[in-house]
Design a protein around this motif. Structure first.
Motif, PDB file in Angstrom:
ATOM      1  N   UNK A   1       0.830  -1.208   0.000  1.00 37.86           N
ATOM      2  CA  UNK A   1       0.000   0.000   0.000  1.00 37.86           C
ATOM      3  C   UNK A   1       0.863   1.256   0.000  1.00 37.86           C
ATOM      4  N   UNK A   2       0.312   2.323  -0.520  1.00 37.14           N
ATOM      5  CA  UNK A   2       1.018   3.597  -0.539  1.00 37.14           C
ATOM      6  C   UNK A   2       0.220   4.618   0.251  1.00 37.14           C
ATOM      7  N   UNK A   3       0.733   5.861   0.292  1.00 33.32           N
ATOM      8  CA  UNK A   3       0.030   6.908   1.025  1.00 33.32           C
ATOM      9  C   UNK A   3      -1.271   7.300   0.353  1.00 33.32           C
ATOM     10  N   UNK A   4      -1.496   6.833  -0.899  1.00 34.68           N
ATOM     11  CA  UNK A   4      -2.753   7.150  -1.590  1.00 34.68           C
ATOM     12  C   UNK A   4      -3.591   5.910  -1.889  1.00 34.68           C
ATOM     13  N   UNK A   5      -3.019   4.704  -1.697  1.00 33.26           N
ATOM     14  CA  UNK A   5      -3.732   3.459  -1.998  1.00 33.26           C
ATOM     15  C   UNK A   5      -3.713   2.557  -0.769  1.00 33.26           C
ATOM     16  N   UNK A   6      -4.901   2.131  -0.329  1.00 31.44           N
ATOM     17  CA  UNK A   6      -4.990   1.351   0.908  1.00 31.44           C
ATOM     18  C   UNK A   6      -4.775  -0.144   0.680  1.00 31.44           C
ATOM     19  N   UNK A   7      -4.810  -0.588  -0.575  1.00 28.85           N
ATOM     20  CA  UNK A   7      -4.606  -2.006  -0.864  1.00 28.85           C
ATOM     21  C   UNK A   7      -3.240  -2.221  -1.500  1.00 28.85           C
TER      22      UNK A   7
END
Length: 906
Positions: free
Chosen positions: A241-247
């Motif tokens: 996951x990234x700071x903009x994507x939770x999956x």
């Protein structure tokens, strides 16, 4: 057919992501490196194919031809012949053989494997030739990266129809067959793993199946009409996951849309190409063509924030990070990856320090800090480098973990005396052995801070006394530690540059053969962190040292080892050696002493007088030890009546620069500024009293006003002397000699006993060395009980000739002169002072020719409570007073001088 298995991510991804296979603690993981790209490879030999075969990955040779792989055979990779890829593969294949040979055998096996046999993970050895007959079952016992290693001393073969069965998460990628001769697989063999001949030919007869690789260091490789089977699905790239994507997601290699895939727990989705989208969790899965678990994969719940360096080298520039500047307000994993752009720098601006929750620096990557600090609140994994330049420091919070598997290091500087005759007492902020180090392993010459080099160590006691050289020279003759002993000099143990020293222990070392006043040293190693404990016995001495790459708070260290039940281990006083004079290796000619620190404050080192014809008079140049103990500084403690565990911990760590005046390394140079910063908040009144005598150059004792203390001995505040000279002065507390005393009041009537001893007698002098946080009107006096006189030492010495002896009850520090006892009507220097309590007035009468200018009234603490500006010729003056009952001092300033009188208000 030959199918390459690839359970692990490429090396770069391994450095950036968590391992998703757990840990096989029994066997070091074999790393194939570039060999993973090949299904068939030989360093020197031809590769040939008969009939139709199906190859999953590359085919390569560094010296030979490749033939027979045209249609209808299928190669899913490419053919590599004598190029940069095959050269690297040659090196990596040799290294793989070394890795396997270096593993420790867990079981010696008979020459024949199989016949229904089941083996668990381990290293199996057979000194001669070996073969597989029938069925061999490899059971990984649910450990997804469990390794099976087979070391065979001779040729290796299989019987026709021989089968290797994998169960309970066993993976072909983690199976290694290393043969000391040729490898030959008979018809219809079903084989799994990495087949490596070192050296020898490798062959697979008609109808054989291999899920793995065929490799040879020297020999031809040949295959013949192998069947294609559905391959075991494995994990490829993991995207967290990234700071903009939770999956996150992961790719299934060898994905077959005709199979059914079962995930535990359930995933969000799976695409037609085998791309799985999932929330943070740990996943295992099976496919319809396999009854065993395939692998596990971790999608972390913490977001990864990558350094990019796209804008600049500034750590605190949000444009250089994928998710903004690291902070302690989130749980991001902040990673400084291998990049082609610049690596981060934490600059020297006061508001530009670094703070991060979790930080990972892989091998080859770096972070530089210039005269600033980095604070890690949770986890630090360091496979690369942190360069702490100037006064930079690394802090970790309580509970913050330094990953013990880290292979990297920090570099941190400290300066010591450049004089080869003078000691500094050192400690190491890094280790080279987990909880210990040797001086030679961690210490480098840092004359050029950009080019640290090995030090030239020699055992002769004069080894470093010569002319300047590069590398610098240090004499190991002067390298000692003192560990928990009451035996004095006989207990010092020489450690040289090769003997082990524990983290938290101090050691002695004389200067190098530099021509400079100071020598810069660089410590290189893994940073010490967390709780560090050492044991001291009752009344024993122990040379300790700040074990961290940051300053520590001496007050907090004393508190953590003191007054709370179960924590007391030391007397509560720290002693710092300062060697400031005497260019000789003869102990009697040293000019040195011990500075002392307690929660009452610090006092400078004292020294015996100069030696005629050898050394000149000397005194401390560093002044009193301060509250913050700098990087690399060692100090003595003494075990209390019971002794116990001495503890260092992260709560004691603080960022304090030496040039701030709050942290001082006890070397001979005194060039650093002494300005205070916001760490210096000690506003307690302190009186520094100096003493000179024939057999001591100078002694300073300290009296501190602290509301937390009493007139009795207060643990951690009152400090006993560590050394007492033939001529000396001290505070007398509980019939012992103290160099620091704290009390809760400096009352007008207070008398504080001073002890004096003199071996042969002579002229002794007492004076005020300094007053801190005291009112301008403060005056200090020495009262002589024999003569009944008081002597003002505020601005002048009190000197007296004494006979040899010990004077315990003769001299006292007092706060008022010995005032004449007068009746109310008696004229004192032309002034009559009278307190008329019936009407609450202070009444003054003067004689002709004396003019009253000012009147001041002080309480028993010496605090001014009233002041009047009179400046009148009137003969009688009345001053109304409404104050609490008690004793007060009236000071009247006239044109002819000052008059003091004690009055009672009731």
């Amino acid at each position: 057919m030959i199918i390459k298995t690839k359970f692990l991510c490429p090396i770069f991804l391994i450095a950036l992501f968590y391992f998703f296979f757990g840990t096989n603690t029994a066997i070091s993981q074999i790393n194939l490196r570039s060999i993973e790209n090949f299904s068939i490879y030989t360093s020197n030999g031809a590769i040939s194919n008969e009939n139709t075969s199906n190859i999953t990955r590359d085919i390569g040779t560094d010296a030979g031809a490749v033939t027979g792989f045209g249609s209808p055979s299928v190669i899913n990779g490419s053919i590599q012949i004598a190029n940069s890829m095959t050269i690297q593969a040659n090196l990596d294949l040799v290294d793989t053989c070394v890795q396997i040979n270096n593993t420790t055998t867990t079981e010696s096996h008979i020459p024949v494997f199989g016949n229904g046999e089941t083996l668990t993970p381990g290293v199996y050895s057979q000194g001669g030739a070996a073969s597989i007959v029938g069925t061999l079952i490899l059971d990984a016992q649910g450990i997804s990266n469990a390794q099976f290693i087979f070391k065979i001393g001779g040729a290796f073969s299989t019987a026709a129809g021989a089968t290797v069965v994998l169960i309970n998460c066993a993976s072909p990628a983690s199976i290694f067959w290393l043969s000391g001769g040729a490898i030959s697989m008979a018809t219809s063999t079903t084989m799994s793993g990495n087949l490596i001949s070192n050296p020898g030919a490798v062959s697979m007869a008609e109808g054989g199946t291999l899920v793995g690789r065929m490799l040879s260091t020297t020999g031809a490789i040949s295959i013949d009409q192998n069947e294609t089977i559905n391959t075991i699905p494995i994990i490829g790239t993991i995207t967290q996951p990234t700071c903009t994507t939770t999956t996150g997601s992961f790719q299934i290699i060898n994905y077959d849309a005709n199979n059914t895939y079962s995930f535990t727990p359930s995933v969000v989705s799976i695409s037609g190409t085998g791309l799985v989208t999932a929330y943070p969790n740990t996943y295992t899965f099976t496919s319809s063509n396999s009854s065993s678990c395939v692998t596990s994969v971790v999608i972390t719940s913490r977001i990864i924030n990558y350094w990019t360096g796209e804008s600049s080298s500034d750590w605190n520039n949000a444009g250089n990070w994928t998710c903004g500047i690291p902070s302690h307000s989130n749980d991001y994993i902040n990673i400084i990856p291998l990049v082609t752009t610049t690596y981060p720098i934490i600059g020297a601006q006061p508001d530009n320090s670094g703070i991060v929750t979790n930080l990972e620096i892989p091998s080859g990557a770096s972070l530089t800090i210039n005269d600033n600090s980095l604070r890690v609140t949770t986890n630090l994994k360091l496979n690369g480098k942190i360069d702490l330049e100037g006064n930079s420091q690394l802090l970790q919070d309580t509970g913050s973990v330094f990953n013990v598997a880290s292979s990297g290091a920090i570099e941190i500087d400290q300066q010591g005396s450049g004089n080869s005759f003078r000691y500094n007492y050192w400690s190491s902020p890094v280790n080279s052995r987990g909880t210990a180090f040797t001086i030679g392993e961690v210490l480098r010459g840092g004359t050029d801070t950009n080019n640290m080099i090995e030090i030239d160590f020699g055992s002769n006691y004069t080894y470093a006394d010569g002319t300047t050289s590069l590398p610098i020279k240090l004499s190991t003759y002067w390298m000692y530690k003192l560990e928990d002993s009451g035996l004095g000099y006989s207990a010092w143990a020489n450690v040289g540059n090769t003997s082990e020293v524990k983290a938290g222990q101090g050691y002695t070392m004389k200067g190098s053969n530099t021509s400079s006043v100071e020598q810069n040293y660089t410590f290189i190693g893994k940073p010490n962190n967390g709780i560090i404990e050492l044991t001291v016995d009752s009344n024993n001495d122990y040379l300790l040292g700040n074990p961290y790459p940051s300053a520590i708070d001496a007050n907090k260290f004393i508190e953590d080892n003191g007054t709370f039940p179960g924590t007391s281990s030391i007397t509560g006083t720290l002693y710092f050696w300062e060697h400031y004079g005497g260019d000789s290796h003869n102990l009697a000619e040293y000019q040195a002493g011990y500075g002392t620190y307690s929660r009452g404050g610090g006092v400078s080192a004292s020294s015996s007088p100069p030696v005629a014809g050898v050394s000149t008079a000397g005194s401390s140049v560093k002044g009193p030890p301060k509250q913050y103990i700098p990087v690399g500084q060692a100090f003595f403690v003494v075990g209390d009546t019971n002794g116990g565990q001495i503890q260092f911990n992260n709560s004691q760590r603080v960022f304090a620069k030496e040039f701030s005046g709050n942290s001082v390394f006890m070397r001979t140079d005194n060039s650093e500024a002494t300005t205070n910063n916001n760490l210096n908040n000690d506003l307690r009144p302190k009186f520094r009293i100096g003493f000179d005598a024939p057999k001591i150059s100078h002694r300073e004792v300290l009296l501190t006003l602290d509301d937390n203390t009493t007139d009795a001995v207060d643990w951690g505040y009152d400090a006993e002397m560590y050394e007492v000279f033939d001529d000396d002065m001290y505070w007398v507390l509980d019939d012992k000699k103290y160099v620091i005393q704290a009390t809760n009041n400096f009352g007008i009537d207070k008398e504080i006993p001073l002890g004096i001893q003199t071996l042969e007698g002579g002229l002794v002098s007492i004076k005020v060395d300094g007053l801190e946080n005291a009112e301008d009107y403060t005056s200090l006096y020495i009262k002589d009980n024999v003569t009944g006189e008081t002597h003002d030492i505020t601005n002048q010495n009190f000197s007296i000739n004494l006979d040899a002896g010990v004077y315990q009850n003769r001299f006292f520090l007092v706060f008022q002169p010995n005032l004449n006892i007068i009746e109310e009507e008696t004229l004192l220097d032309g002034i009559q002072i009278y307190m008329n309590n019936s009407i609450s007035e202070l009444q003054l009468n003067r004689i002709v020719g004396t003019k009253i200018l000012n009147v001041s009234l002080f309480n028993y603490l010496g605090q001014e409570v009233k002041a009047w500006s009179i400046n009148t010729d009137e003969q009688s003056i009345s001053l109304p007073i409404q104050l609490y009952s008690g004793s007060y001092i009236v000071i009247v300033e006239t044109t002819t001088g000052k008059v003091n009188k004690k009055i009672i208000i009731n």
